[in-house]
Design an enzyme around this catalytic site. Structure first.
Site, short mmCIF file in Angstrom:
data_model
loop_
_atom_site.label_atom_id
_atom_site.label_comp_id
_atom_site.label_asym_id
_atom_site.label_seq_id
_atom_site.Cartn_x
_atom_site.Cartn_y
_atom_site.Cartn_z
N LYS A 1 0.77 -1.18 -0.06
CA LYS A 1 -0.07 0.17 -0.17
C LYS A 1 0.90 1.21 0.00
O LYS A 1 1.79 1.33 0.80
CB LYS A 1 -0.79 0.08 1.34
N SER B 1 -9.77 1.97 2.94
CA SER B 1 -8.87 2.48 2.18
C SER B 1 -7.89 1.65 1.56
O SER B 1 -7.11 2.07 0.37
CB SER B 1 -8.02 3.56 2.94
N SER C 1 -9.89 -0.48 7.16
CA SER C 1 -9.27 -0.29 6.04
C SER C 1 -8.66 -1.55 5.41
O SER C 1 -8.11 -1.25 4.40
CB SER C 1 -8.11 0.82 6.01
#
Lengths: 493, 107
Positions: free
Chosen positions: A93, A168, A192
């Site tokens: 990420k 997210s 997330s």
């Protein structure tokens, strides 16, 4: 490549079909059936074929990945013992730092920024033989539940490209679900990792706060932020956690608790016979989609058949979790994001006449609407005259929420099973006009975030429309072992 | 808690200034409305009696004492830091030694 190496055993019927897991990959590389170079090449082919549509990756590092793979192949050829993640292709990420690679956090304010050092979690993965493919799309500064807040355009759900992948860590979930990576790292501040895992049909782990070092993570809300894996099986999540977990002198909040042998535990096949599983009524109330409810009940039926005792319980402060979370998270974010001022990294507004004007214009041009929205709320909650009423009040409620969990863990139950999100994945654009509605959908995940306990999202099939649905397994602080046992039982159906 | 409907445009401008955000009039309008609706929503917390409850600022206090004893900070020993050149590479404007910013002091 998936079908070629599929073996008997994990993952079970609730896991996505034809997926490549770490044990299969490792066995294939160790036996010479495949090289790490082949596997990495196949991943980049998949990325070229699919990622134009999915947009899970923000940047790729193919040359670096091929060098890492060549080192693994050299070890295999020499007959050396292979490390636990030998040749496992991973995506990271884009809020995590990898030296020499871009780190945008999904924000314009960090456009063009290159990380000068590597996050401890990533370093440990790479030292264990993992091959980094690139950096994954996410909501800006990990603020969002749909990946639509990325400044670089949304990620799409591989199961239904007109739907969001969740957020997210949407890029992290989509990359694994689409077979572009075998595992990925995400971060979870209010859900997330778990919610995108549920939306994309992969496994997602929220480790206990302090279990994994946060060094090298671009901070959103420091008392809540956690790093965890998204994978194709519970055992893979256990493998990755085992590599990443443990004390780090560079993060004072990382825990010195010894790291158990998670995979060794799962290999003992203790199952869930005799485990007490709690079902909190507060997580099955109004607003829960009937198909998500049915999926959670199927998982509970399976656990009951496997010998677990299913018990109702009460977590009475649950409905105050979302307001408490959004005050604490935004307050911490308003402080953490003060560092983005155009001086030291990334974007700077051009032509500003004064220093303070440069700060303001950089932040206005560099941050997207959701980030500004949260900075405003957080700044308000911390400002003179409102601190007690908002920030302190939220911290008091946080203690009550944590006590809800600590009261039942051990005394009444060993683990808790709930839905992950009230609905399966929604369509792109469906909720962007109503920020509050987006926040309310975090109801089942923000509780574990506030309490610091661990949680796992495990796929349990699909809706009639073909959208994946996950269930959440919660365990007390540092009891990932029980969460993995329950998760693997659910995965096997 | 103050009546949330009473947040004015000037209040929103004040908070934006505290946060060093230069908002456009449209942003002030839209984000101000969002702030108002969020503050109305979080007012639900008033229902919880927290008079005798200590704030939980960090979850580590729930388990750190039992698990780890007192020492939670590493020894204060100097370690190598990032090289200046590497850090300066990431900055928008430098002279190689310092970060450059618009003039602060007028002569």
């Amino acid at each position: 490549m998936a079908e070629r190496y599929t073996q008997k055993g994990v993952p079970g019927p609730n896991a996505p079909e034809n997926t490549l897991t770490i044990p299969h990959l490792r066995a294939a590389i160790a036996s010479g059936a495949a090289s790490a170079g082949d596997v990495v090449g196949q991943c980049f082919r998949s990325i070229r074929e699919r990622d134009g549509e999915i947009h899970a990756f923000l940047s790729l590092c193919e040359e670096r990945a091929r060098e890492q793979a060549a080192r693994i192949d050299g070890m295999a050829a020499a007959g050396d013992a292979l490390p636990p993640l030998a040749g496992v292709p991973v995506g990271i990420k884009d809020v995590l730092m990898v030296a020499g690679l871009p780190a945008t956090a999904g924000s314009r304010v960090l456009e063009g920024y290159v990380a000068p050092y590597t996050a401890t979690a990533v370093r440990r993965l790479e030292e264990a033989g993992a091959v980094t493919l690139g950096k994954l799309n996410c909501d800006e500064f990990a603020m969002g539940s749909s990946n639509e807040n990325s400044a670089y355009g949304p990620t799409r759900n591989p199961h239904a490209p007109d739907h969001v992948p969740g957020g997210s860590s949407g890029g992290s979930a989509a990359a694994v679900a689409a077979g572009m990576a075998v595992a990925s790292l995400g971060t979870d501040t209010g859900g997330s990792i778990r919610q995108p895992a549920s939306f994309c049909g992969v496994v997602g782990l929220l480790p206990t706060y302090g279990r994994v070092s946060r060094y090298g993570l671009i901070a959103f809300a420091s008392s809540l932020d956690r790093i965890g894996p998204l994978t194709n099986s519970v055992r893979d999540a256990a493998t990755v956690l085992g590599v990443m977990a443990g004390e780090d002198p560079l993060d004072a909040t990382s825990s010195a608790q010894p790291v158990p042998d998670y995979c060794g535990l799962l290999e003992r096949e203790e199952g869930v016979n005799g485990l007490r599983i709690g079902v909190p009524a507060e997580y099955f109330g109004e607003g829960l989609d009937p198909e998500v409810r049915a999926a959670a009940e199927r998982a509970l039926d399976g656990l009951r058949e496997a010998g677990a005792e299913i018990k109702s319980l009460a977590l009475p402060h649950t409905r105050f979790a979302v307001p408490a979370y959004y005050l604490i998270a935004t307050a911490e974010a308003s402080a953490n994001l003060a560092r983005f001022d155009g001086v030291r990294y990334g974007y700077r507004a051009p032509h500003a006449a004064s220093l303070s004007g440069m700060y303001r214009e950089t932040r206005d041009g560099g941050f997207g609407a959701e980030v500004k929205r949260r900075i405003l709320l957080g700044t308000y909650a911390l400002s003179a005259g409102y601190y007690d009423a908002f920030y302190k009040k939220a911290q008091q409620v946080r203690r009550l929420l944590a006590e809800d969990f600590l009261r039942v863990f051990g005394a009444e139950v060993d683990a808790i099973v709930t839905p992950v999100a009230p609905t399966p994945a929604f369509k792109l654009g469906e909720k962007t006009e109503d920020p509050l509605a987006m926040y309310l959908a975090d109801i089942y995940t923000v509780t574990a975030s506030l309490a610091g306990i661990c949680g796992l999202s495990v796929p349990v099939g699909c809706s009639a429309a073909g959208l994946p649905i996950g269930v959440q397994v919660l365990g007390t602080h540092f009891d990932e072992e029980t969460v993995f046992r329950v998760g693997e039982a659910i995965e096997r159906g | 808690m103050r009546e949330q409907g009473s947040i004015t445009r000037a209040d929103v401008e004040h908070v934006a200034a505290l946060a060093s955000l230069a908002l456009t009039p449209e942003e002030l309008e839209r984000l101000g409305g969002d702030l108002r609706s969020m503050l109305g929503y979080v007012a639900e917390l008033e229902e919880v009696d927290t008079q005798a409850i200590a704030p939980l600022v960090h979850v580590s206090e729930l388990f750190r004492s039992q698990a780890e004893g007192a020492g939670t900070l590493r020894a204060d020993e100097p370690l190598a830091s990032l090289l200046r050149a590497v850090v300066m590479d990431g900055a928008p404007a430098t002279d190689g030694t310092f970060f450059k910013v618009p003039k602060v002091i007028e002569r």
